[in-house]
Scaffold this active site. Structure first.
Site, short mmCIF file in Angstrom:
data_model
loop_
_atom_site.label_atom_id
_atom_site.label_comp_id
_atom_site.label_asym_id
_atom_site.label_seq_id
_atom_site.Cartn_x
_atom_site.Cartn_y
_atom_site.Cartn_z
N GLY A 1 1.61 -4.30 -3.14
CA GLY A 1 0.46 -4.14 -4.02
C GLY A 1 0.49 -5.08 -5.20
O GLY A 1 1.51 -5.69 -5.52
N VAL B 1 -1.70 2.03 3.19
CA VAL B 1 -3.02 1.56 3.59
C VAL B 1 -3.15 0.14 3.04
O VAL B 1 -3.04 -0.08 1.84
CB VAL B 1 -4.15 2.45 3.04
CG1 VAL B 1 -5.51 1.87 3.41
CG2 VAL B 1 -4.01 3.86 3.60
N ASN C 1 19.73 -11.60 4.52
CA ASN C 1 21.06 -11.66 5.12
C ASN C 1 21.41 -13.07 5.59
O ASN C 1 21.26 -14.02 4.84
CB ASN C 1 21.17 -10.64 6.26
CG ASN C 1 20.98 -9.22 5.76
OD1 ASN C 1 21.38 -8.90 4.64
ND2 ASN C 1 20.36 -8.38 6.54
#
Length: 539
Positions: free
Chosen positions: A473, A299, A422
């Site tokens: 977060g 979320v 990469n």
């Protein structure tokens, strides 16, 4: 002997005269006498040490520009204590080698929390092999290929890296073909006789009733596409390209984001630079977590445009929400919404529509379906594309694949999440963002799971002008470092008067409704993860 010695003396004299002539021409072309005269006139009241300093600055401008003399690769640890690649750039400046900068690139490997010991060991070996190969590439061939190049010529550097990588891909292809041929030759053996045919099915006796017809099989799911091949060691290309870009910025006394912006705008400095809107993860869930949030992987909270990056974290109630679908389990062709609750792909479209109807503050859906379910991507975009962003993350192809095909609209979506990993060079990032913006899509710059404390990706996001940045977060030092870097860049742009602002989230649906009603739509009420979970339980 005298004549021979006189001939050498005459030749030496001619060489000295030639050198003097070349020196005079150089001084005349660069107007050195006038510069020295101006310098001496302007330093009449300066101390001798100051005069020497000014003379040094004067001659330094005439010196050869810095060139790359050495590139060093090292095996270091990322934010999770796992191996990754660090690259250092050394340049020759006024005939002396100098260490300019270093960068750390994140690996592409996923982090599996509940992996079996066998899988964890295999992934550890694969990661070590990838990093070790990348270190070898950097310290051997790449450092030789880049010697003498000017760091500011990013396009030339990236072309050298691209050619090197293409050769490695060809070598890997030839090696695999050779191994396959050797394997086929070793397993050749005399052909054994074919097995006897199976016995015919027993004939049905006379009068036997026809068996009950089998129920129609459910529509099989489209099998998952095989993961895109990643060449072992490819992270060396992306890391070196980033390190060269950072080196060029430091030599020019510019921040990295400005050099990236100049690269994107063909060396023309844009009048304004915008700060990407944050996508801050509030709740991380998914199939491995208990509870009734198995539909969602994350979320995410998105601030209103107009709020500064410093005002955005920690999340406030007025912020918009985003739902990251991520990866969901499937059974018999259905998506696992909650533990033990499955819905078909068509039912999932209805579920998302109901969710947005109940919570119009949700302005983005990330990976609502697998990329193989292209029909459902069309359906959800047609149903919700005018009311929220439909974004492809893991459902998208890699940047190299998108550029190879020259098409970012494989699926129907509003935007893409791109990552620097990469073999992606700075030139590739400029090209892919230009391609995305040219299709009127939005670009989201995201970090990989194996993060490092290197905050360069924030500069990349600002310089490329992406709409959102997805950093995870507000936890762990490597993430907070990136949030702090974003705040610092915003302050610098504000002080320089070059800070631009993103436009408001506007969707066709809301504008149409406002036009019909003759007034602006009401601002949706803020929502919280628990409310979404309760509604999903009802669905």
């Amino acid at each position: 002997m005298g004549e021979e010695g006189g001939g050498r003396s005459c030749g030496t004299t001619r060489e000295l005269q030639k050198l003097k002539q070349q020196a005079m021409e150089y001084y005349r072309e660069n107007d050195v006498p006038r510069r020295l005269e101006e310098l001496l006139n302007s330093t009449f009241y300066l101390q001798p040490a100051d005069v020497y300093g000014h003379l040094a600055n004067c001659f330094s401008k005439l010196a050869k520009p810095p060139t790359i003399c050495k590139v060093v690769g090292k095996n270091v640890l990322d934010g999770l204590g796992l191996p990754t690649l660090q690259v250092e750039i050394f340049c020759t400046i006024q005939n002396f080698p100098k260490n300019i900068c270093s960068v750390v690139i994140s690996t592409h490997f996923e982090v599996h929390e509940n992996a079996s010991p066998e899988l964890a060991e295999a992934e550890e070996l694969e990661r070590l092999d990838a990093v070790s190969t990348a270190v070898q590439w950097v310290n051997e061939t790449i450092t030789e290929e880049l010697q003498g190049l000017v760091p500011s010529n990013q396009a030339e550097v990236d072309q050298v890296l691209r050619t090197f990588f293409e050769n490695k891909v060809q070598e890997d292809k030839e090696r695999k073909e050779l191994e396959k041929n050797l394997k086929d030759s070793t397993v050749l053996s005399p052909q054994s006789p074919p097995p006897p045919p199976p016995p015919p099915p027993p004939s049905k006796k006379k009068g036997q009733k026809q068996g009950r017809m089998e129920t129609a099989a459910e529509k099989p799911i489209i099998p998952a596409e095989p993961p895109e091949a990643v060449l072992c060691g490819s992270m060396a290309i992306g890391a070196v390209s980033l390190a060269v870009a950072k080196t060029s910025a430091m030599l020019d006394n510019n921040p990295l984001y400005l050099n990236i912006a100049l690269l994107k705008h063909h060396q023309e400095q844009p009048e304004k630079l915008t700060i990407p809107l944050l996508m801050v993860s509030l709740v991380s869930c998914g199939k491995s977590s208990p509870g009734k949030l198995n539909l969602m992987k994350e979320v995410i909270c998105i601030p209103h445009p107009g709020l500064t990056a410093k005002q955005s974290p920690p999340p406030k109630p007025e912020m918009k929400k985003s739902h990251d679908g991520g990866k969901r389990g499937q059974s018999k062709g259905k998506y696992e919404v909650m533990m033990g609750t499955y819905k078909s792909a068509a039912e999932m479209v209805d579920l998302y529509v109901d969710l947005i109807n109940k919570f119009p503050s949700i302005i983005a859906l990330i990976d609502p379906f697998r990329k193989e379910d292209s029909e459902q991507w069309d359906s959800i975009y047609n149903a919700l594309g005018s009311r929220c962003y439909i974004i492809a993350g893991t459902a998208s192809q890699s940047i190299s694949k998108l550029l190879e095909e020259g098409n970012v609209s494989i699926l129907k979506y509003s935007g893409l999440i791109i990552r620097h990993t990469n073999q992606t060079t700075m030139s590739d990032l400029v090209e892919i963002t230009s391609l995305i913006h040219g299709k009127k899509h939005i670009a989201v710059f995201g970090s990989t799971e194996g993060e490092s404390s290197d905050d360069s990706l924030v500069d990349l996001a600002v310089g490329l002008g992406v709409r959102f940045i997805k950093l995870g977060g507000l936890s762990r030092g490597e993430r907070v470092t990136k949030y702090n870097r974003l705040i610092t860049i915003e302050e610098e742009l504000g002080q320089n008067g070059t800070l631009g602002f993103n436009e408001e989230h506007t969707f066709f649906y809301w504008n149409k409704e406002a036009e019909k009603a003759g007034e602006l739509p009401e601002v949706p009420e803020p929502i919280f993860p628990t409310e979404v979970a309760e509604e999903l339980a009802k669905l």
